[in-house]
Design a protein around this motif. Structure first.
Motif, short mmCIF file in Angstrom:
data_model
loop_
_atom_site.label_atom_id
_atom_site.label_comp_id
_atom_site.label_asym_id
_atom_site.label_seq_id
_atom_site.Cartn_x
_atom_site.Cartn_y
_atom_site.Cartn_z
N TYR A 179 0.84 -1.20 0.00
CA TYR A 179 0.00 0.00 0.00
C TYR A 179 0.88 1.25 0.00
N ARG A 180 0.35 2.32 -0.55
CA ARG A 180 0.95 3.63 -0.40
C ARG A 180 -0.03 4.50 0.39
N LYS A 181 0.40 4.96 1.54
CA LYS A 181 -0.46 5.83 2.34
C LYS A 181 -0.31 7.27 1.88
N VAL A 182 -1.43 7.89 1.54
CA VAL A 182 -1.45 9.31 1.17
C VAL A 182 -2.12 10.03 2.33
N ALA A 183 -1.36 10.28 3.38
CA ALA A 183 -1.92 10.83 4.61
C ALA A 183 -2.51 12.21 4.40
N VAL A 184 -1.96 12.98 3.48
CA VAL A 184 -2.46 14.34 3.26
C VAL A 184 -3.91 14.35 2.81
N PHE A 185 -4.34 13.29 2.11
CA PHE A 185 -5.73 13.17 1.68
C PHE A 185 -6.48 12.08 2.43
N GLY A 186 -5.87 11.48 3.43
CA GLY A 186 -6.54 10.48 4.26
C GLY A 186 -6.95 9.23 3.51
N SER A 187 -6.07 8.71 2.68
CA SER A 187 -6.42 7.52 1.90
C SER A 187 -5.20 6.63 1.73
N CYS A 188 -5.47 5.42 1.24
CA CYS A 188 -4.41 4.46 0.94
C CYS A 188 -4.61 3.97 -0.49
N ILE A 189 -3.51 3.76 -1.20
CA ILE A 189 -3.57 3.32 -2.59
C ILE A 189 -2.89 1.96 -2.69
N PRO A 190 -3.60 0.93 -3.20
CA PRO A 190 -2.97 -0.39 -3.36
C PRO A 190 -1.97 -0.37 -4.50
N LEU A 191 -0.92 -1.14 -4.37
CA LEU A 191 0.15 -1.19 -5.36
C LEU A 191 0.32 -2.61 -5.89
N GLY A 192 0.63 -2.74 -7.17
CA GLY A 192 1.04 -4.00 -7.77
C GLY A 192 0.07 -5.15 -7.53
N SER A 193 0.59 -6.23 -6.92
CA SER A 193 -0.20 -7.43 -6.69
C SER A 193 -1.35 -7.19 -5.71
N THR A 194 -1.18 -6.22 -4.81
CA THR A 194 -2.26 -5.89 -3.88
C THR A 194 -3.46 -5.35 -4.64
N ASN A 195 -3.21 -4.53 -5.65
CA ASN A 195 -4.30 -4.00 -6.46
C ASN A 195 -5.04 -5.12 -7.18
N THR A 196 -4.29 -6.10 -7.69
CA THR A 196 -4.92 -7.25 -8.36
C THR A 196 -5.74 -8.08 -7.38
N GLU A 197 -5.20 -8.28 -6.18
CA GLU A 197 -5.91 -9.07 -5.16
C GLU A 197 -7.20 -8.39 -4.74
N ILE A 198 -7.16 -7.06 -4.61
CA ILE A 198 -8.37 -6.31 -4.24
C ILE A 198 -9.41 -6.41 -5.35
N MET A 199 -8.96 -6.43 -6.58
CA MET A 199 -9.90 -6.57 -7.70
C MET A 199 -10.61 -7.93 -7.65
N LEU A 200 -9.88 -8.98 -7.26
CA LEU A 200 -10.46 -10.31 -7.21
C LEU A 200 -11.46 -10.46 -6.07
N THR A 201 -11.17 -9.87 -4.90
CA THR A 201 -12.02 -10.06 -3.72
C THR A 201 -13.02 -8.94 -3.51
N HIS A 202 -12.91 -7.85 -4.24
CA HIS A 202 -13.79 -6.70 -4.02
C HIS A 202 -14.51 -6.29 -5.30
N THR A 203 -13.74 -5.93 -6.34
CA THR A 203 -14.35 -5.41 -7.57
C THR A 203 -15.19 -6.46 -8.27
N ILE A 204 -14.65 -7.65 -8.44
CA ILE A 204 -15.38 -8.69 -9.18
C ILE A 204 -16.65 -9.12 -8.46
N PRO A 205 -16.64 -9.40 -7.12
CA PRO A 205 -17.90 -9.73 -6.45
C PRO A 205 -18.95 -8.62 -6.57
N ILE A 206 -18.52 -7.36 -6.47
CA ILE A 206 -19.47 -6.25 -6.61
C ILE A 206 -20.04 -6.22 -8.03
N PHE A 207 -19.16 -6.44 -9.02
CA PHE A 207 -19.61 -6.43 -10.41
C PHE A 207 -20.61 -7.55 -10.67
N VAL A 208 -20.29 -8.75 -10.18
CA VAL A 208 -21.19 -9.89 -10.38
C VAL A 208 -22.53 -9.66 -9.69
#
Length: 355
Positions: A179-208
């Motif tokens: 993850y990359r923490k962007v504290a100035v905006f109060g958020s976290c950004i997934p990087l690399g394989s983490t972004n892919t993993e989030i897509m599998l467990t979050h984006t795809i179930p929501i899409f389906v």
């Protein structure tokens, strides 16, 4: 090695939020410091509106006995999901942003930040369960009460919450470098394989879940419309008043179920449209070659803040568009306002009479 974030308050060339920063790989200045206050204020205001509207719908359904039906129980679960998702997200983001402004720092982990997004899955599971309930109502009108018993509704909601947590529990164990923490905006950004993993467990179930919900609602709307036209046609041709009355009752029952389906369809389509708009925001990055600061702002503040708009959509639609809930809500408001006026009149001093 984790990427350096010039917006997180780390030492970078030309750092200084109030005066603009210059990312290491781009000469364009970063957004001015007032965007921090705007983003924080937006999160707080939207969270307040979400809790106000969702709490109002929740209280209305809970206190109105005639609304204690499986469909409305799923709506209550939807309201709870939006409230549970919005508040922790705002609290964690606020801690990060305030910690950055005050230069105190924060103790928020991006693993916890992403794990607490699990109610977003429950929201879409609630959409799908509501659609299934209406599918049973129209396809098996005489067996609906036997199928959708209070116990079945309770188990379905409980299972969906467990599934949401199970799909997100691994977020707690991902290496922090994912993850990359962007504290100035109060958020976290997934990087690399983490972004892919989030897509599998979050984006795809929501899409389906979204596609299934839209498909079920569209099918039921079509079937309901066809049955409605058939009933009207048979009612005109039928000779006996008893048959006509029976057909009219069936027609009225279908119309009652079409309204909740259309309400849900409006909510899901609205959420899906926002989901489609998010990828379009990345087009200027690749096509127009916008500066790196544009991508940072997009990922760290625009996209997370758009999520609040999606969360507010369901309480507003069910509170203002869904007649079965809207009318009791208005009646509740009318009972509260006179009481407030009465108390104000009691406290107000009486005018003095001139001698």
């Amino acid at each position: 090695m984790e990427e350096q974030d010039c917006f997180s308050g780390d030492s970078c060339p030309g750092s200084g939020i109030g005066h603009g920063t210059v990312p290491a790989n781009n000469s364009s200045p970063s957004p001015p410091g007032y965007l921090i206050s705007i983003s924080l204020g937006f999160k707080l205001i939207m969270t307040l509106l979400i809790w106000l509207m969702a709490g109002w719908v929740f209280t209305t359904i809970k206190t109105t006995r005639r609304l204690h039906k499986p469909h409305n129980i799923f709506v209550v679960n939807l309201m709870i999901s939006t409230m549970v998702l919005s508040l922790p997200s705002t609290i964690l983001s606020s801690i990060m942003m305030i910690g950055h402004i005050t230069a105190v720092g924060d103790f928020i982990s991006c693993n916890v930040y992403f794990f607490l997004l699990f109610p977003s899955l429950e929201i879409y599971f609630s959409y799908f369960m509501t659609s299934l309930d209406k599918l049973i109502v129209i396809m098996y009108p005489f067996k609906h009460r036997e199928i959708m018993t209070p116990r079945v509704v309770k188990y379905a909601i409980t299972a969906s919450w467990f599934l949401s947590v199970a799909l997100f529990i691994n977020k707690l164990f991902i290496d922090s470098s994912g993850y990359r923490k962007v504290a100035v905006f109060g958020s976290c950004i997934p990087l690399g394989s983490t972004n892919t993993e989030i897509m599998l467990t979050h984006t795809i179930p929501i899409f389906v879940a979204s596609i299934l919900t839209i498909a079920v609602d569209a099918y039921l709307s079509y079937i309901g419309y066809q049955v409605s036209k058939q009933i009207q046609r048979e009612a005109r041709l039928s000779g006996t008043s008893c048959e006509v009355a029976a057909l009219q009752r069936r027609h009225a029952a279908i119309k009652r179920n079409l309204k909740p389906m259309m309400t849900l369809l409006v909510v899901v389509l609205g959420s899906t449209i926002f989901g489609v708009l998010v990828p379009l925001l990345y087009v200027p990055v690749h096509v127009l070659e916008y500066p790196t600061s544009y991508l940072y702002i997009l990922e760290s503040t625009v996209v997370p803040n758009m999520g609040y708009i999606v969360l507010l959509m369901a309480p507003i639609v069910y509170g203002l568009y869904y007649k079965q809930v809207r009318e009791p809500m208005i009646m509740m408001l009318k009972t509260i306002i006179p009481n407030c006026k009465f108390r104000s009149a009691v406290v107000a001093p009486l005018p003095q009479r001139s001698s």
